[in-house]
Motif scaffolding. Structure first.
Motif, PDB file in Angstrom:
ATOM      1  N   UNK A 285       2.935 -10.456  -2.728  1.00 39.24           N
ATOM      2  CA  UNK A 285       4.226 -10.543  -3.407  1.00 39.24           C
ATOM      3  C   UNK A 285       4.460  -9.364  -4.345  1.00 39.24           C
ATOM      4  N   UNK A 286       3.434  -8.995  -5.099  1.00 39.43           N
ATOM      5  CA  UNK A 286       3.558  -7.856  -6.032  1.00 39.43           C
ATOM      6  C   UNK A 286       3.778  -6.558  -5.259  1.00 39.43           C
ATOM      7  N   UNK A 287       3.043  -6.388  -4.157  1.00 39.91           N
ATOM      8  CA  UNK A 287       3.205  -5.167  -3.366  1.00 39.91           C
ATOM      9  C   UNK A 287       4.612  -5.055  -2.786  1.00 39.91           C
ATOM     10  N   UNK A 288       5.151  -6.171  -2.303  1.00 43.68           N
ATOM     11  CA  UNK A 288       6.495  -6.136  -1.725  1.00 43.68           C
ATOM     12  C   UNK A 288       7.525  -5.794  -2.800  1.00 43.68           C
ATOM     13  N   UNK A 289       7.351  -6.355  -3.990  1.00 40.81           N
ATOM     14  CA  UNK A 289       8.265  -6.019  -5.081  1.00 40.81           C
ATOM     15  C   UNK A 289       8.129  -4.549  -5.459  1.00 40.81           C
ATOM     16  N   UNK A 290       6.909  -4.027  -5.442  1.00 39.94           N
ATOM     17  CA  UNK A 290       6.695  -2.606  -5.721  1.00 39.94           C
ATOM     18  C   UNK A 290       7.409  -1.721  -4.703  1.00 39.94           C
ATOM     19  N   UNK A 291       7.362  -2.141  -3.437  1.00 42.39           N
ATOM     20  CA  UNK A 291       8.053  -1.374  -2.390  1.00 42.39           C
ATOM     21  C   UNK A 291       9.546  -1.285  -2.682  1.00 42.39           C
ATOM     22  N   UNK A 292      10.115  -2.416  -3.110  1.00 46.28           N
ATOM     23  CA  UNK A 292      11.547  -2.426  -3.423  1.00 46.28           C
ATOM     24  C   UNK A 292      11.842  -1.535  -4.633  1.00 46.28           C
ATOM     25  N   UNK A 293      10.958  -1.561  -5.641  1.00 49.35           N
ATOM     26  CA  UNK A 293      11.140  -0.705  -6.825  1.00 49.35           C
ATOM     27  C   UNK A 293      11.022   0.773  -6.448  1.00 49.35           C
ATOM     28  N   UNK A 294      10.102   1.069  -5.543  1.00 52.04           N
ATOM     29  CA  UNK A 294       9.920   2.457  -5.099  1.00 52.04           C
ATOM     30  C   UNK A 294      11.181   2.969  -4.422  1.00 52.04           C
ATOM     31  N   UNK A 413      11.173  15.927  -8.980  1.00 49.69           N
ATOM     32  CA  UNK A 413      10.675  14.639  -8.498  1.00 49.69           C
ATOM     33  C   UNK A 413      10.410  14.594  -7.021  1.00 49.69           C
ATOM     34  N   UNK A 414      10.516  15.731  -6.316  1.00 49.32           N
ATOM     35  CA  UNK A 414      10.304  15.739  -4.870  1.00 49.32           C
ATOM     36  C   UNK A 414       8.886  15.313  -4.514  1.00 49.32           C
ATOM     37  N   UNK A 415       7.912  15.811  -5.270  1.00 48.52           N
ATOM     38  CA  UNK A 415       6.514  15.440  -5.012  1.00 48.52           C
ATOM     39  C   UNK A 415       6.292  13.958  -5.262  1.00 48.52           C
ATOM     40  N   UNK A 416       6.910  13.463  -6.340  1.00 55.50           N
ATOM     41  CA  UNK A 416       6.784  12.032  -6.650  1.00 55.50           C
ATOM     42  C   UNK A 416       7.360  11.199  -5.514  1.00 55.50           C
ATOM     43  N   UNK A 417       8.529  11.635  -4.985  1.00 58.86           N
ATOM     44  CA  UNK A 417       9.138  10.891  -3.881  1.00 58.86           C
ATOM     45  C   UNK A 417       8.211  10.824  -2.681  1.00 58.86           C
ATOM     46  N   UNK A 418       7.549  11.928  -2.374  1.00 58.37           N
ATOM     47  CA  UNK A 418       6.626  11.943  -1.234  1.00 58.37           C
ATOM     48  C   UNK A 418       5.460  10.981  -1.459  1.00 58.37           C
ATOM     49  N   UNK A 419       4.928  11.003  -2.678  1.00 62.78           N
ATOM     50  CA  UNK A 419       3.808  10.098  -3.006  1.00 62.78           C
ATOM     51  C   UNK A 419       4.241   8.641  -2.848  1.00 62.78           C
ATOM     52  N   UNK A 420       5.450   8.330  -3.311  1.00 64.66           N
ATOM     53  CA  UNK A 420       5.939   6.954  -3.237  1.00 64.66           C
ATOM     54  C   UNK A 420       6.203   6.516  -1.795  1.00 64.66           C
ATOM     55  N   UNK A 421       6.725   7.424  -0.973  1.00 59.43           N
ATOM     56  CA  UNK A 421       6.919   7.101   0.451  1.00 59.43           C
ATOM     57  C   UNK A 421       5.581   6.819   1.116  1.00 59.43           C
ATOM     58  N   UNK A 422       4.585   7.654   0.795  1.00 59.64           N
ATOM     59  CA  UNK A 422       3.235   7.431   1.338  1.00 59.64           C
ATOM     60  C   UNK A 422       2.708   6.071   0.895  1.00 59.64           C
ATOM     61  N   UNK A 423       2.921   5.735  -0.379  1.00 61.73           N
ATOM     62  CA  UNK A 423       2.463   4.446  -0.903  1.00 61.73           C
ATOM     63  C   UNK A 423       3.149   3.298  -0.164  1.00 61.73           C
ATOM     64  N   UNK A 427       1.130   0.497   2.227  1.00 62.07           N
ATOM     65  CA  UNK A 427       1.164  -0.961   2.076  1.00 62.07           C
ATOM     66  C   UNK A 427       1.658  -1.619   3.361  1.00 62.07           C
ATOM     67  N   UNK A 428       2.708  -1.047   3.961  1.00 61.71           N
ATOM     68  CA  UNK A 428       3.238  -1.603   5.205  1.00 61.71           C
ATOM     69  C   UNK A 428       2.181  -1.569   6.306  1.00 61.71           C
ATOM     70  N   UNK A 724       4.417  12.210   6.389  1.00 57.98           N
ATOM     71  CA  UNK A 724       4.107  11.268   5.307  1.00 57.98           C
ATOM     72  C   UNK A 724       3.584   9.944   5.853  1.00 57.98           C
ATOM     73  N   UNK A 725       4.154   9.456   6.942  1.00 58.24           N
ATOM     74  CA  UNK A 725       3.671   8.222   7.572  1.00 58.24           C
ATOM     75  C   UNK A 725       2.254   8.424   8.099  1.00 58.24           C
ATOM     76  N   UNK A 726       1.987   9.605   8.662  1.00 59.69           N
ATOM     77  CA  UNK A 726       0.635   9.923   9.138  1.00 59.69           C
ATOM     78  C   UNK A 726      -0.383   9.910   8.015  1.00 59.69           C
TER      79      UNK A 726
END
Length: 792
Positions: A285-294, A413-423, A427-428, A724-726
């Motif tokens: 549940x926490x991970x799914x909420x984190x995904x939405x926040x990301x 924030x481009x690097x941050x965005x990439x890190x968050x997409x990877x995260x 999780x997925x 990033x998915x890789x």
């Protein structure tokens, strides 16, 4: 001022409808998923948490250590222990014995089978029972009295008062209703009828056998009593009073105290507690909420260039750094609360499905519980703050002179965005891999060879029959059933596969010291048990009517029992052993090992002997005929033989699979939540792909003018996300292997995680990401380059 900010926020949301839809939808799905999991966890957590004296209420557990050093904890105690604690342990304020009772209730000519317990008189006050009628201090004082649940009272007596009304047990024993309890309390002790403890004595119950271990015992300590001192005194009682008998069996017996509020969550079932499942679901549940926040963070930072002019204008007219941060965080919180309202609707719609899946009855009214409201507001505010603080800091730092000259480039924030997409995709992928592994393990257990033939085998519950009549006429009943045209064979037993026999029984081999006793699962059966189940005899013979001694002495062991006793299959035949119910048994044969229980545990050591008084089930093996007609034949016979008694049956193959319900539920949950995680991640990816395509439309126009093909442009705009998915796959694979390998350790018969699982998960995630991204990439590639170059 605040109303003005709200107007601006709503105008911004309406002006960017696509952005608003993606953000609100992603957050709503994440919040709804988290809320549904939260409701389930809250419903699990609140079991036994309503007791006013819960901090000093304990269950007494029996702790057994054998001469060989093996230890186990049993949730029941010897019968005299309760009264002995009451006499000898001053730290204890009240002792509450309990024991299950099985008997039909007769009312208005009908037979009813409810969950019945005997309970000590202090049970209602110690356990804070919410009585609708009756006084907690006196309701269980007198013999032949009982508390019943409100739903039972309504079923038997309608809407009037039930106090003083009569129910009948054992066909002729009248019980007066002395109290009615509300159904809607949550306790690990689930009862429909609670008989007073004096009723147990009045009906001939005894409390002298120390070695029965068939009674529960709860204690309420005095306020400020020392728990460790009380436990130490209670622990020594059994050995002081019954030490010789325990020692002769090779046992050292003690006791410990377990807090009642911890029982439901922390008692283990097949080696796994409910708490472990709650932790897993809570983490998901926490991970799914984190995904939405990301998603929110990614989309907000991607749009920073669009909002730069807004920041410049605000700063020019006097807005300070802190007020800008406050505005953007307020915007985030408003968006989260809008998502929360939509999430509440999703929760209400999905709650019936969740109840069906989890076999619970969580009411939508729980959403209005003060705890629920408080936690919801807290989490919505926290989500808004976590989602909004980074974009707010990023936007508030722009200088007016730069923003008004349109010199801002949306690269911050481009690097941050990439890190968050990877995260997000890590999780997925973790959930996808977990889903595949859980499904594969479940399939492995369902397809494993069990060692018996469950096909066409009906299981009839005998516990809802007149016991004395059934036992006295067992032979004739069995012959009449066997004579039906559709029936191949019939067997009576205490436990068919999928159910427990007399587990934990001590078995002694003749000629060996008493302390060398072993613990087996003992199952009373009849002559045709082996034949009906299709078990294999590997040494000796089956039960036979040609040997009259089989009914009093004959015993069968399985291979695991022989090994535990130190014999091979051949030498076991003819050995003398004894156990409760078979004092002078002789091993006449050895069964090939078979799974009496699910594959979560190893094959148990089993012994069988013949005892019609102990049969709880009939196994009816049908010939190769139409099953519905065959069932109707047996049902018709039952209605004539036991008029007024229910005919309840299952089929053994379906019955055995019920042991895997927890695993089936877990596999379904993994599928659902991995799907939700992918959906949320793809929503974010779609939004990022949209903004990326918009940001690079001039570049796309130049490339098209210079002759670039549509495919090359699609690849150009997609490859960054696919990389990033890789990377996410490389991160998720070892993490998933670690956790799922640990989960598989709970199963005695388990799969090894194959490498192809990670490739399949990766291909699936990359395919979904490619479809998501390529839509916007293709749209950009097919756009008019002249229009793109003209738009600056």
């Amino acid at each position: 001022m605040f109303s003005s900010s709200l107007k601006i926020i709503f105008r911004t949301l309406l002006r960017k409808k696509g952005y608003s839809f993606i953000n609100i939808t992603g957050l709503a799905i994440g919040l709804a998923s988290c809320a549904l999991i939260g409701l389930y966890i809250f419903d699990e957590w609140r079991v036994d948490r309503f007791h006013k004296n819960g901090d000093r209420l304990f269950r007494v557990t029996t702790d057994v250590i054998t001469a060989k050093g093996d230890d186990r904890a049993i949730n029941s105690v010897g019968r005299p222990l309760a009264q002995t604690i009451k006499k000898e342990v001053p730290e204890v304020e009240h002792v509450i014995p309990m024991r299950r009772y099985q008997a039909p209730i007769k009312h208005n000519g009908q037979q009813f089978y409810e969950k019945i317990f005997y309970a000590g008189e202090q049970y209602p006050s110690a356990f804070s029972l919410p009585l609708i009628e009756g006084q907690a201090a006196t309701v269980l004082q007198q013999p032949y009295t009982a508390i019943i649940k409100n739903s039972i009272a309504r079923k038997y007596f309608g809407n009037g008062s039930a106090i003083g009304k009569i129910i009948t047990i054992r066909d002729s024993v009248p019980i007066t209703v002395s109290g009615v309890v509300d159904d809607h309390y949550k306790s690990h002790v689930e009862f429909d009828v609670l008989l007073s403890w004096p009723t147990y004595a009045a009906l001939g119950g005894t409390s002298t056998e120390w070695f029965t271990w068939d009674e529960s015992c709860f204690v309420l300590l005095h306020p400020n009593a020392n728990v460790e001192q009380a436990q130490k005194k209670i622990s020594s009682i059994s050995m002081r009073y019954n030490g010789d008998e325990y020692k002769n069996a090779g046992y050292n017996v003690g006791h410990s105290l377990k807090p009642v509020p911890d029982i439901y969550l922390y008692d283990e079932q097949n080696g796994v507690s409910r708490a472990e499942k709650v932790y897993i679901l809570g983490g998901i549940g926490i991970f799914i909420l984190l995904l939405a926040c990301i998603n929110f963070v990614n989309l907000s930072t991607a749009r920073q260039a669009e909002r730069a002019k807004e920041v410049g204008v605000r700063k020019t007219i006097g807005a300070g750094y802190s007020s800008l941060i406050g505005h953007f965080i307020t915007e985030s919180i408003v968006l989260v609360f809008l998502s929360g309202l939509i999430a509440a609707g999703i929760v209400i719609l999905m709650l019936p499905y969740v109840n069906h899946l989890t076999e619970k009855n969580i009411s939508a009214g729980l959403l209005l519980h003060p705890y629920t409201i408080g936690l919801s507001v807290f989490f919505l505010l926290l989500t808004g703050l976590l989602s909004g603080w980074y974009p707010a800091l990023l936007l508030a730092r722009f200088r007016p002179v730069d923003t008004l000259k349109t010199q801002v480039v949306a690269s911050g924030g481009n690097s941050i965005r990439k890190v968050l997409v990877v995260f997000q995709f890590s999780i997925s992928l973790l959930l996808i891999i977990s889903t595949i592994v859980a499904s594969k393990q479940l399939k492995h257990m369902q397809q494993q060879e069990l060692g018996f033939n469950s096909s066409q085998l009906m299981v009839v519950d005998l516990r809802k029959t007149p016991r004395a009549e059934f036992i006295e006429n067992y032979a004739s009943i069995k012959n009449e059933l066997s004579s039906l045209a559709s029936v191949q064979s019939v067997t009576g037993t205490a436990a068919l596969p999928g159910r427990s026999g007399w587990d934990g029984q001590l078995v002694w081999a003749a000629g060996r010291p008493a302390e060398d006793a072993v613990t087996l699962e003992v199952i009373p059966v009849d002559h045709d048990y082996v034949k009906t189940l299709g078990l294999k005899i590997i040494s000796g013979r089956d039960y036979s009517r040609q040997f009259s001694t089989d009914e009093t002495q004959g015993m069968l062991l399985n291979e695991a029992a022989c090994k535990l006793l130190g014999w091979n299959a051949e030498e076991a035949v003819g050995k003398r052993i004894s156990t409760s119910g078979a004092d002078s048994g002789i091993v006449i044969g050895v069964l090939s090992d078979y799974h009496q229980h699910g594959l979560q545990q190893n094959i148990k050591a089993i012994a069988t002997f013949m005892a019609p008084y102990a049969y709880g089930y009939l196994g009816v093996k049908f010939k190769n005929v139409n099953l519905s007609q065959a069932v109707k034949q047996v049902e018709s016979y039952w209605a004539k033989r036991f008029p007024g008694y229910p005919f309840e049956y299952t089929f053994l193959d379906e019955d055995f699979q019920q042991q895997y319900k927890a695993e089936q539920r877990m596999a379904v949950l993994f599928k659902v939540f991995s799907g939700i995680a992918i959906l949320i991640a793809c929503l974010g990816l779609f939004g990022l792909a949209t903004f990326t395509a918009e940001k690079r439309k001039k570049e796309v126009g130049i490339r098209k003018v210079l002759g670039a093909s549509v495919n090359s442009i699609v690849l150009l705009l997609s490859k960054e996300f696919l990389v990033l998915v890789g990377v996410a796959l490389l991160i998720a694979s070892p993490v998933a292997w670690y956790f799922m390998n640990g989960w598989l350790q709970d199963f005695a018969y388990r799969i090894s995680i194959p490498v192809w699982v990670f490739f399949v998960a990766g291909i699936l995630a990359i395919t979904i990401a490619l479809i998501t991204v390529s839509f916007q990439a293709l749209k950009a590639a097919l756009s008019n380059p002249v229009k793109n170059l003209r738009t600056e």
